[in-house]
Design a protein around this motif. Structure first.
Motif, PDB file in Angstrom:
ATOM      1  N   SER A  15       7.514  -5.761  -9.591  1.00 32.91           N
ATOM      2  CA  SER A  15       7.019  -6.812  -8.707  1.00 32.91           C
ATOM      3  C   SER A  15       5.605  -7.181  -9.096  1.00 32.91           C
TER       4      SER A  15
ATOM      5  N   LYS B 116       4.303  -6.050   5.970  1.00 31.86           N
ATOM      6  CA  LYS B 116       5.574  -5.457   6.384  1.00 31.86           C
ATOM      7  C   LYS B 116       5.489  -3.946   6.538  1.00 31.86           C
TER       8      LYS B 116
ATOM      9  N   ASN C 188       1.355  -7.846  -0.319  1.00 25.73           N
ATOM     10  CA  ASN C 188       1.866  -8.452   0.914  1.00 25.73           C
ATOM     11  C   ASN C 188       2.885  -7.553   1.605  1.00 25.73           C
ATOM     12  N   TRP C 189       3.720  -6.864   0.850  1.00 22.99           N
ATOM     13  CA  TRP C 189       4.712  -5.955   1.410  1.00 22.99           C
ATOM     14  C   TRP C 189       4.030  -4.824   2.169  1.00 22.99           C
TER      15      TRP C 189
ATOM     16  N   GLY D  58       4.837  -1.730   4.450  1.00 26.54           N
ATOM     17  CA  GLY D  58       5.449  -0.994   3.354  1.00 26.54           C
ATOM     18  C   GLY D  58       4.581   0.194   2.948  1.00 26.54           C
TER      19      GLY D  58
ATOM     20  N   GLU E  37       3.006  -9.440  -4.557  1.00 27.40           N
ATOM     21  CA  GLU E  37       4.213  -9.106  -3.791  1.00 27.40           C
ATOM     22  C   GLU E  37       4.086  -7.723  -3.143  1.00 27.40           C
TER      23      GLU E  37
END
Length: 96
Positions: A38, A50, A45-46, A52, A42
Motif C-alpha cells: 500500500s 479507521k 489514513n487506515w 488500524g 493509504e
C-alpha cells in the motif's frame, strides 16, 4: 486487525526527515496470511481514520508500533514508537 510492515520503498529525493521519503509499504496480516503493498498515505489514513494497527519487528524480534505523524509543514508520514534502540526500525526494513 493488525498488520506487520515487512518492507518499504522510498523515493530518491533529499528529505530533511527521511521518514517522509517512504512511498510504499509491504505488509502481512499474520492471522490470515493476507499480504499486500500500500502507499504510505493509504496506511497513514487506515491507522488514523479507521483505528488500524501496524507494527514492525525490531532486531530482537519484538513488536514496535507504527504511528502517524506530521511535519511542521503538515506533511503526513509514518514512524515507529521510540524503543530502547537508536535504530530507526521502519527505515531499517528492506526494500520491497
Amino acid at each position: 486487525m493488525a498488520i506487520r510492515i515487512t518492507c518499504i520503498n522510498k523515493d530518491n529525493g533529499y528529505h530533511e526527515n527521511p521518514n517522509v521519503a517512504i512511498t510504499h509499504l509491504g505488509w502481512v496480516e499474520e492471522q490470515t496470511g493476507e499480504k499486500g503493498k500500500s502507499t504510505m498515505l493509504e496506511i497513514y489514513n487506515w491507522i488514523k481514520e479507521k483505528n488500524g494497527k501496524a507494527y514492525v519487528k525490531d532486531g530482537s524480534g519484538d513488536k514496535v508500533k507504527v504511528i502517524t505523524a506530521e511535519t511542521s509543514n503538515g506533511t503526513k508520514y509514518l514512524k515507529t514508537v521510540a524503543d530502547n534502540t537508536v535504530r530507526n526500525n521502519l527505515l531499517a526494513l528492506p526494500e520491497c
